[in-house]
Design an enzyme around this catalytic site. Sequence first.
Site, PDB file in Angstrom:
ATOM      1  N   GLU A 275       7.650  -1.301  -0.779  1.00 15.08           N
ATOM      2  CA  GLU A 275       8.330  -2.046  -1.493  1.00 15.08           C
ATOM      3  C   GLU A 275       8.866  -1.364  -2.660  1.00 15.08           C
ATOM      4  O   GLU A 275       8.111  -0.828  -3.216  1.00 15.08           O
ATOM      5  CB  GLU A 275       7.289  -3.218  -1.877  1.00 15.08           C
ATOM      6  CG  GLU A 275       8.197  -4.523  -2.472  1.00 15.08           C
ATOM      7  CD  GLU A 275       7.228  -5.523  -3.028  1.00 15.08           C
ATOM      8  OE1 GLU A 275       6.120  -5.684  -2.564  1.00 15.08           O
ATOM      9  OE2 GLU A 275       7.786  -6.391  -3.556  1.00 15.08           O
TER      10      GLU A 275
ATOM     11  N   LYS B 248       0.221  -0.552  -7.912  1.00 11.54           N
ATOM     12  CA  LYS B 248       1.328  -0.379  -8.550  1.00 11.54           C
ATOM     13  C   LYS B 248       1.374  -1.266  -9.903  1.00 11.54           C
ATOM     14  O   LYS B 248       2.086  -0.968 -10.823  1.00 11.54           O
ATOM     15  CB  LYS B 248       2.623  -0.737  -7.553  1.00 11.54           C
ATOM     16  CG  LYS B 248       3.122   0.617  -7.044  1.00 11.54           C
ATOM     17  CD  LYS B 248       4.189   0.084  -5.993  1.00 11.54           C
ATOM     18  CE  LYS B 248       3.717  -0.598  -4.828  1.00 11.54           C
ATOM     19  NZ  LYS B 248       5.247  -0.912  -3.825  1.00 11.54           N
TER      20      LYS B 248
ATOM     21  N   ARG C 294      -7.723   1.826   2.722  1.00 12.98           N
ATOM     22  CA  ARG C 294      -6.561   2.534   1.802  1.00 12.98           C
ATOM     23  C   ARG C 294      -7.413   3.518   1.218  1.00 12.98           C
ATOM     24  O   ARG C 294      -8.636   3.579   1.318  1.00 12.98           O
ATOM     25  CB  ARG C 294      -6.227   1.590   1.088  1.00 12.98           C
ATOM     26  CG  ARG C 294      -7.199   0.564   0.341  1.00 12.98           C
ATOM     27  CD  ARG C 294      -6.671  -0.506  -0.704  1.00 12.98           C
ATOM     28  NE  ARG C 294      -6.006  -0.312  -1.550  1.00 12.98           N
ATOM     29  CZ  ARG C 294      -4.748  -0.356  -1.744  1.00 12.98           C
ATOM     30  NH1 ARG C 294      -4.009  -1.159  -0.979  1.00 12.98           N
ATOM     31  NH2 ARG C 294      -4.023   0.065  -2.967  1.00 12.98           N
TER      32      ARG C 294
HETATM   33  P1  ATP Z   1      -0.036  -1.515  -4.388  1.00 10.10           P
HETATM   34  O1  ATP Z   1      -1.297  -2.010  -3.856  1.00 10.10           O
HETATM   35  O2  ATP Z   1      -0.345  -0.146  -5.097  1.00 10.10           O
HETATM   36  O3  ATP Z   1       0.807  -2.380  -4.964  1.00 10.10           O
HETATM   37  P2  ATP Z   1       1.288  -1.848  -2.066  1.00 10.10           P
HETATM   38  O4  ATP Z   1       0.386  -1.901  -0.625  1.00 10.10           O
HETATM   39  O5  ATP Z   1       1.589  -3.123  -2.595  1.00 10.10           O
HETATM   40  O6  ATP Z   1       0.401  -0.887  -3.082  1.00 10.10           O
HETATM   41  P3  ATP Z   1       3.550  -0.917  -0.655  1.00 10.10           P
HETATM   42  O7  ATP Z   1       4.749  -0.631  -1.305  1.00 10.10           O
HETATM   43  O8  ATP Z   1       3.724  -2.325  -0.065  1.00 10.10           O
HETATM   44  O9  ATP Z   1       2.452  -0.943  -1.766  1.00 10.10           O
HETATM   45  O10 ATP Z   1       2.925   0.313   0.344  1.00 10.10           O
HETATM   46  C1  ATP Z   1       3.881   0.752   1.286  1.00 10.10           C
HETATM   47  C2  ATP Z   1       2.565   1.173   2.140  1.00 10.10           C
HETATM   48  O11 ATP Z   1       1.660   2.101   1.704  1.00 10.10           O
HETATM   49  C3  ATP Z   1       1.924   0.247   2.789  1.00 10.10           C
HETATM   50  O12 ATP Z   1       1.882   0.330   4.307  1.00 10.10           O
HETATM   51  C4  ATP Z   1       0.583   0.224   2.460  1.00 10.10           C
HETATM   52  O13 ATP Z   1      -0.529  -0.334   3.382  1.00 10.10           O
HETATM   53  C5  ATP Z   1       0.461   1.667   1.904  1.00 10.10           C
HETATM   54  N1  ATP Z   1      -0.489   1.863   0.924  1.00 10.10           N
HETATM   55  C6  ATP Z   1      -0.550   1.357  -0.217  1.00 10.10           C
HETATM   56  N2  ATP Z   1      -1.365   1.796  -1.106  1.00 10.10           N
HETATM   57  C7  ATP Z   1      -2.304   2.584  -0.396  1.00 10.10           C
HETATM   58  C8  ATP Z   1      -3.334   3.381  -0.463  1.00 10.10           C
HETATM   59  N3  ATP Z   1      -4.212   3.200  -1.582  1.00 10.10           N
HETATM   60  N4  ATP Z   1      -4.039   3.976   0.374  1.00 10.10           N
HETATM   61  C9  ATP Z   1      -3.402   4.111   1.408  1.00 10.10           C
HETATM   62  N5  ATP Z   1      -2.009   3.290   1.968  1.00 10.10           N
HETATM   63  C10 ATP Z   1      -1.730   2.494   0.987  1.00 10.10           C
HETATM   64 MG    MG Z   2       2.482  -4.403  -0.744  1.00 12.16          MG
END
Ligand code: ATP
Ligand code: MG
Length: 559
Positions: A35, A272, A262
Site C-alpha cells: 500500500e 509503517k 511476518r
Molecule cells: P505495516 O504493518 O508496516 O504497516 P503493511 O502490511 O500494512 O505493513 P503493506 O504495504 O500492506 O504493509 O505490505 C505489503 C506486503 O508486505 C504485504 O503482503 C505484507 O504482508 C508484507 N509485509 C508487511 N510487513 C511485513 C513483515 N514485517 N514481514 C513480512 N512481510 C511483510
Molecule cells: Mg497493510
Amino acid sequence: MQDDTPTPSDFIRAIVADDLASGKHDTIVTRFPPEPNGYLHIGHAKSICLNFGIARENAGARCHLRFDDTNPTKEEVEYVESIKENVRWLGFDWGGHLYFASDYFDQLYQYAEHLIQTGKAYVCDLTGEQIREYRGTLTEPGKESPFRNRGVEENLELFRRMRAGEFSDGSRVLRAKIDMTSGNINMRDPVLYRILHASHHRTGDAWCIYPMYDYTHPISDALEGITHSLCTLEFEDHRPLYDWTLDNLPIACHPRQIEFARLNLSYTVVSKRKLLQLVNEGHVAGWDDPRMPTLSGIRRRGYPPAALRNFCERIGIAKKESVVDVALLEHCVREDLNDNALRVMGVIKPLKVVITNYPEGQNEKLIAQNHPQRPELGSRSIPFGREIFIEQDDFMEDAPKKFFRLTPGQEVRLRYAYFIRCEKVIKDATGTVIELHCSYDPATIGGSAPDGRKVKGTIHWVAAANAVPAEVRLYDRLFTEESPDAGAADFKTFINPESLTVLTDCLVEPSLAKAAPESCFQFERQGYFCVDSKDSRPERLVFNRTVTLRDSWVKEQNR
Ligand code: ATP
Ligand code: MG
C-alpha cells in the site's frame, strides 16, 4: 541477476512445486502488493524476496508489483516512486507487470453490482459506530442490520446514488451479506465500499466511493491471474472472505492465499505507522535516516542489497511468529562487506604525530593492498610524510602491559609503512595530549625489521599533508530495548539517545577524495563506512558507519 545458490526450501515453495508437478498450474504468478502509504521496511524485504524469488526460481514465472491504492487519503505519489526504487535496488524486476488496484475501480464496481443483483450485498445506513456495535464480539454473535433485507432494486438504486455523489461521507456503506453469527468476525457482513469525497492520486475525482482492501485484494489477484497470493499471518482470518468474494463472483481464476509469519526484528520496529511517527515527530531525520529499518535508510546506511537477500534466505519462511535477532542481519552485512569492501585508512579521532628524524620536505608513496585477502583487487599508493595523524585511542601514556599500540618507549608498526617509537608527549595547559614526537626506523619500510625484532601492534594513520577532511556519522541501534513495541509502554520511550554520534574532524586517505556516493569501504581496524548519498560533497566528505567490524552488542546477546 542470476543466482546459483541452491533454492531455499520452505512450505510455500513446496506448495508451488507440488502445483507445478500435479499440473494444477503450468505458470506461477505471484505479486508483491504494497500500500503506497509509507516507505518499505526490512519486513517488506522478506515478502519481496519471497514473491520475486519464487518467480525467479521457476521457469516462465512472474511476480507483479501491484500498488494496493484503495485508500485515497493516506497515499502519496512519493511513496509509489520510493517503493519502485526500493524493489529495483533489492535486485528485483517486475518486468512490465506494474499494476494499481485503482486501475480496477470500474471492474470492482461492476462486480459490486453483481453481488447486489445476486442478493449478496446491500446498502446499509447504519453509522460506523453502529456497525461496530452490531458486529458483536469474539464471544457474542453480531446482530443483523435493519437494512439487511432491502430489495435488490432499492440496493442498486442506492448504490448508484452513492457512486453519483448524492450522499455524504460515512452516511452509507455497501456490505456483503454473509453471516452475522459467524465465528469469524470478518464474515459478519463486512463493508465492501464506503463513501469518501476525496481525490485519489491516480483517479482524481472520478470516484467518491472506494472499495475496501478485503474486497479489492482477491479480485485484483484474480484479474491478474495470480496463482499464489502470499501474505502475512494477520490475513489468515481474512482468508474465508477472500474465498467468499471469489466464490460469489463470475471470475474463473481463484488464487490460493497462503500466509507466512511476518519478519520481526529485535531492537527494531517494523510498522509503517510507527516509522511514520518517528519521522513526523523528528526522532529521526527522515524516512531514509540511516538508523531507520526502511529500505531507503538501510541503503543509505550502506547495507548491500545482496546482504539483505542473503539475510532473507537465511531466516527462511515459516508459519510461526518469531523475532529474528538483528545481530543476524548485521552479520550478513559484515560478511558481504568483508568479502567486497575495499580497505582504506581513515582516522576518526586524529592525534598528530611528528616523526622527528624523518627528513623535512620529504614525501614518499607507499603501496597499500586494496583487499589483503583478494590480491586481484589490486593495490594503491598512499602518501607518507614527516607529519601524520593516528587515532587518539591508539596512544596511551600510562599503558597497561597488554597495550600493544603506541606508548612512550614502545615500538609499533604503521600499517604499510615503518616502525615508529614515541619519544615525547606534548600536552596543552589542561594536560590533554595534543601531539606526539616519534622517531622512525627507515630500515623497517614495508613493515618488518631486517634485524628480526618484532612489534606487537600495527596502527593505521593518514599523512597530514594529503589527508582529506571528513565527517563521520557513527550509528548505533535506534532502540535500547529488544522488543520496543511489545509491551504497554510507548515504543518511543526506548529510543537510544546515543544512536547517532557525529564526528566532524576526521581525516581519510586521499584516495577517498573521489569516492562515489554509496560506495562502501572498510576503514582498517574501524569498521565499514559508506559515502553518504545525500550530504557528502567532494570538499566535505560525509561517511556513514555501516557496521562495526565485530558485534559490540555480543555481551547483550549472551554469546
Ligand atoms: P505495516 O504493518 O508496516 O504497516 P503493511 O502490511 O500494512 O505493513 P503493506 O504495504 O500492506 O504493509 O505490505 C505489503 C506486503 O508486505 C504485504 O503482503 C505484507 O504482508 C508484507 N509485509 C508487511 N510487513 C511485513 C513483515 N514485517 N514481514 C513480512 N512481510 C511483510
Ligand atoms: Mg497493510
